[in-house]
Write an enzyme that holds these catalytic residues in place. Structure first.
Site, PDB file in Angstrom:
ATOM      1  CG  HIS A 148      35.721 -41.466 -54.601  1.00  0.00           C
ATOM      2  ND1 HIS A 148      35.171 -40.205 -54.474  1.00  0.00           N
ATOM      3  CD2 HIS A 148      36.016 -41.869 -53.346  1.00  0.00           C
ATOM      4  CE1 HIS A 148      35.151 -39.857 -53.200  1.00  0.00           C
ATOM      5  NE2 HIS A 148      35.652 -40.861 -52.485  1.00  0.00           N
ATOM      6  CG  HIS A 174      36.893 -45.782 -50.717  1.00  0.00           C
ATOM      7  ND1 HIS A 174      38.061 -45.194 -50.292  1.00  0.00           N
ATOM      8  CD2 HIS A 174      35.960 -44.788 -50.739  1.00  0.00           C
ATOM      9  CE1 HIS A 174      37.843 -43.907 -50.048  1.00  0.00           C
ATOM     10  NE2 HIS A 174      36.573 -43.637 -50.314  1.00  0.00           N
TER      11      HIS A 174
HETATM   12  P1  AMP Z   1      36.116 -40.013 -49.544  1.00  0.00           P
HETATM   13  O1  AMP Z   1      36.184 -39.784 -48.053  1.00  0.00           O
HETATM   14  O2  AMP Z   1      35.253 -41.207 -49.879  1.00  0.00           O
HETATM   15  O3  AMP Z   1      35.737 -38.764 -50.318  1.00  0.00           O
HETATM   16  O4  AMP Z   1      37.559 -40.468 -49.954  1.00  0.00           O
HETATM   17  C1  AMP Z   1      38.470 -39.688 -50.655  1.00  0.00           C
HETATM   18  C2  AMP Z   1      39.726 -40.507 -50.738  1.00  0.00           C
HETATM   19  O5  AMP Z   1      40.578 -39.889 -51.682  1.00  0.00           O
HETATM   20  C3  AMP Z   1      40.514 -40.626 -49.430  1.00  0.00           C
HETATM   21  O6  AMP Z   1      40.619 -42.002 -49.055  1.00  0.00           O
HETATM   22  C4  AMP Z   1      41.865 -40.014 -49.764  1.00  0.00           C
HETATM   23  O7  AMP Z   1      42.942 -40.689 -49.164  1.00  0.00           O
HETATM   24  C5  AMP Z   1      41.906 -40.125 -51.278  1.00  0.00           C
HETATM   25  N1  AMP Z   1      42.740 -39.137 -51.958  1.00  0.00           N
HETATM   26  C6  AMP Z   1      42.791 -37.805 -51.740  1.00  0.00           C
HETATM   27  N2  AMP Z   1      43.666 -37.218 -52.579  1.00  0.00           N
HETATM   28  C7  AMP Z   1      44.187 -38.208 -53.339  1.00  0.00           C
HETATM   29  C8  AMP Z   1      45.161 -38.235 -54.391  1.00  0.00           C
HETATM   30  N3  AMP Z   1      45.766 -37.124 -54.841  1.00  0.00           N
HETATM   31  N4  AMP Z   1      45.466 -39.442 -54.927  1.00  0.00           N
HETATM   32  C9  AMP Z   1      44.877 -40.562 -54.474  1.00  0.00           C
HETATM   33  N5  AMP Z   1      43.942 -40.596 -53.514  1.00  0.00           N
HETATM   34  C10 AMP Z   1      43.614 -39.438 -52.941  1.00  0.00           C
END
Ligand code: AMP
Ligand code: ZN
Length: 134
Positions: A99, A101
């Protein structure tokens, strides 16, 4: 992947606030945004992170990310945009489905960058010789 949260979002087993969708990619609001309008862009096909994605797909993903970043900047009147990718736990990755951001930034929004530390004398040349690719 049976146990992957973002695969479940793709399959609509878990709800999300979608911003964009096509046959290969999905973009939706991050559930805990740095600023309102912080989104995640993901490939629908599971991969652990960007380092393990097919080059052709990561190329397409970056084109979409640029398009969405421009769209968000314009629509929210943002002063800037961060585009970040965390790869592996020690780099802050929590969800192990690729993913990106996209975070709209505003003057004085209080979000701090990390601090860099200058190389000690001679160290930059050492690292350069380790990393030089051509
Ligand atoms: P990372 O630290 O790059 O793995 O970021 C994962 C991101 O996913 C975090 O910013 C979370 O807030 C986001 N996240 C976790 N669960 C969900 C969800 N169900 N819907 C949308 N975003 C999410
Ligand atoms: Zn997945």
């Amino acid at each position: 992947m049976d146990d992957c949260l973002f695969c479940k979002i793709v399959a609509e087993e878990i709800p999300s606030h979608k911003i964009y969708e096509d046959e290969k990619f999905l973009a939706f609001l991050d559930i805990n945004p740095i600023n309102k309008g912080h989104i995640l862009v993901i490939p629908k096909k599971h991969s652990r992170n960007i380092l393990e994605m097919k080059d052709s797909l990561s190329g397409e993903l970056m084109i979409l990310v640029k398009k969405l970043a421009t769209h968000i900047k314009n629509k929210l009147n943002a002063d800037g945009i961060n585009i970040t990718i965390n790869n592996e736990a020690d780099a802050g990755q929590i969800i192990f489905h690729t993913h990106i951001h996209i975070i709209p930034r505003f003057k004085n929004d209080g979000f701090k960058h990390w601090n860099g530390i200058a190389y000690p004398k001679g160290e930059a040349e050492k690292i350069q010789s380790i990393l030089k690719l051509n």
